[in-house]
Design a protein around this motif. Structure first.
Motif, short mmCIF file in Angstrom:
data_model
loop_
_atom_site.label_atom_id
_atom_site.label_comp_id
_atom_site.label_asym_id
_atom_site.label_seq_id
_atom_site.Cartn_x
_atom_site.Cartn_y
_atom_site.Cartn_z
N ARG A 149 20.25 36.00 54.66
CA ARG A 149 19.67 35.35 53.49
C ARG A 149 19.58 33.85 53.76
O ARG A 149 20.31 33.32 54.60
N ASP A 173 25.05 48.20 48.60
CA ASP A 173 24.39 46.89 48.52
C ASP A 173 23.20 47.03 47.58
O ASP A 173 22.52 48.07 47.59
N ILE A 233 19.72 44.71 45.98
CA ILE A 233 18.89 43.50 45.93
C ILE A 233 18.18 43.49 44.58
O ILE A 233 17.53 44.48 44.23
N SER A 292 25.93 42.59 45.77
CA SER A 292 24.59 42.48 45.19
C SER A 292 24.05 41.08 45.40
O SER A 292 24.81 40.10 45.37
N PHE A 293 22.75 41.02 45.65
CA PHE A 293 22.13 39.76 46.06
C PHE A 293 20.80 39.57 45.35
O PHE A 293 20.11 40.54 45.04
N LYS A 294 20.45 38.29 45.18
CA LYS A 294 19.08 37.99 44.76
C LYS A 294 18.19 38.11 45.99
O LYS A 294 18.60 37.70 47.09
N SER A 326 15.90 37.23 48.85
CA SER A 326 15.69 35.95 49.52
C SER A 326 14.54 36.13 50.52
O SER A 326 14.56 37.05 51.35
#
Ligand code: 5AD
Ligand code: SF4
Length: 460
Positions: free
Chosen positions: A63, A322, A324, A352-354, A356
């Protein structure tokens, strides 16, 4: 192991190496290898960069934030290098890993004092590259080819940690090309290490006192290589063989792709008692529309079925994942589908991620990029739900007896810290059983860890 090329200069000039590792467990494994690789040349690990002659950043590009961290860290090191050189000394600064692979010359442009940039498939050549950097003095060296030879043929066969747990890379690279992900570009095509090499490295690890091995791969369950019987072995078969090695008490593997979970792997969960009842199996989204746009090659229902089958194969099975949020085109109803999937499956823990935007990946230029504020809002909602599930899972452990591999001393006297089968940190009132697997009666739970005392019987 073949002998890595050595430069004579290195032996006499450089004595301390500082290595800072970012990102995944594969990078941790690689860094441990680099330390071992440089050891015979007289390098000792330095705890702080200001005592080091060689400073290595083993970087992560997954990211944007991870990549930018490296540049801010390099900014700090620049002053240190200038001061060292003014005092007549030498400091070699090397950038390795996935940022190095992806950005190559751009690193030397943004940080011209960097001496060496090398990709994840070239680090077996570090002794030679460092020697060249010393001789060259000034102009940076870039080594980001994907060499024909496998670096594994040149790396020392040692366990990647000194404690009772070790990582063992069995597979590297990825051919899945999820549309958001840089890994297929930075780590290259899928490659599985030969079975004999894996077994030999595992044996070395046990001889060094390792009780738990985590098999690593960017797409570890895509592992396939010819076994001693001449047949193609998948990960499930490899796990069965590893389980035959005396002294191995725990086996894990990460990271897996749902599309590569096959019957043999599920059967290994049913039949191999050393295989931990816990799996990190990224799903990324609960909406089929988005999974398609991500090029994930599985639906939400496929994921549900795998979860059911794993739970049927092994009692008390738990999952991690995971996610997104804010992938291009993600609508409110897609996000709700993700929340629904999370509610249905129930995760013991998750990341968890925004989304990118990563240069060169298809999704970076896709239409429908989601505004940052929407991503933040969705991430907040998802993380609250996942945190609640993690706390519930931890609290449900209270009163149970779990097996714990004690790893090291805790923060307080008379306390050791270890890991449960579900990778929870467990603080145990104990003093002298480090390195052992013990039954622990769980007495307390918090969001991130458990506590307990030694018990007589063991359930898992
Ligand atoms: N943006 C956000 N998260 C990403 N991941 C990979 N690429 C991206 C990206 N471009 C996440 C995925 C993957 C984990 C290692 O990092 O969830 O499983
Ligand atoms: Fe990246 Fe994993 Fe997809 Fe491969 S399977 S492209 S490593 S997210």
């Amino acid at each position: 192991m073949k002998e890595a090329p050595i430069s004579g200069d290195v032996q006499h000039v450089v004595k301390r190496v500082f290595i800072k590792t970012y990102g995944c467990q594969m990078n941790a494994y690689d860094s441990a290898r680099v330390i071992k690789l440089l050891e015979p040349l007289g390098f000792l690990p330095a705890v702080e960069p200001d005592h080091a002659d060689v400073i290595i950043y083993n970087t992560c590009y997954i990211r944007d934030k991870a990549a930018e961290k490296v540049y801010s860290e390099l900014g700090k090191i620049r002053q240190m290098k200038i001061a060292r050189e003014r005092a007549g000394g030498t400091m070699i600064v090397a950038v390795g890993g996935c940022v190095a692979q992806a950005e190559g010359a751009e690193i030397l442009h943004r940080a011209p004092f960097v001496d060496l940039v090398y990709g994840p498939q070239s680090y077996h050549r570090l002794p030679e590259l460092i020697g060249r950097a010393l001789r060259k003095g000034g102009a940076g060296i870039i080594e980001t080819n994907f060499p024909i030879e496998s670096k594994f043929d040149y790396l020392p066969e040692t366990s990647a940690t000194d404690g009772p747990t070790a990582f063992l890379t069995v597979q590297e690279g990825c051919d899945k090309f999820c549309s958001f992900c840089v890994v297929p570009y930075t780590r290259g095509a899928e490659y599985s290490r030969p079975v004999a090499q894996v077994l030999s490295e595992a044996r070395h690890a046990f001889e060094a006192g390792v009780r738990e091995i985590t098999l690593l791969g960017q797409n570890v369950n895509a592992y396939h290589a010819e076994g001693p019987d001449g047949k193609d072995w998948g990960l499930g078969r490899l796990i069965r063989e590893l389980a035959e090695l005396a002294g191995l008490d725990r086996i894990r593997y990460t990271t897996s792709h749902p599309a590569d979970v096959d019957d043999e792997l599920i059967a290994a969960h049913r039949d191999v008692p050393q295989l931990m009842p816990f799996l990190h199996l990224p799903v990324q989204s609960g909406a089929d529309r988005i999974l398609r746009a991500m090029n994930r090659r599985h639906t939400a229902d496929v994921y549900r079925r795998i979860a059911d089958r794993l739970r049927a194969a092994q009692p008390d099975f738990a999952l991690s994942s995971d996610f997104i949020v804010g992938f291009p085109g993600e609508r409110e109803e897609d996000f709700l589908a993700t929340l629904n999937l999370v509610e249905e499956i129930g995760f013991a823990q998750a990341f968890s991620f925004k989304y990118s935007q990563r240069p060169g990946t298809p999704a970076a230029s896709a239409e429908g990029q989601v505004p940052e504020s929407v991503k933040s809002h969705r991430l907040d909602i998802l993380q609250r739900l996942l945190k609640r599930q993690q706390r519930d899972f931890n609290e449900a452990c209270v009163g149970k007896t779990l097996s714990v591999l004690l790893e090291k001393r805790g923060r307080h006297d008379g306390q050791l810290v270890g890991r449960s089968p579900y990778l929870q940190s467990v603080h145990v009132a104990a003093t002298d059983q480090a390195g052992e697997i013990v039954p622990v009666l769980i007495l307390g739970a918090s969001a991130n860890s458990l506590s307990g005392s030694l018990a007589k019987g063991c359930r898992v």
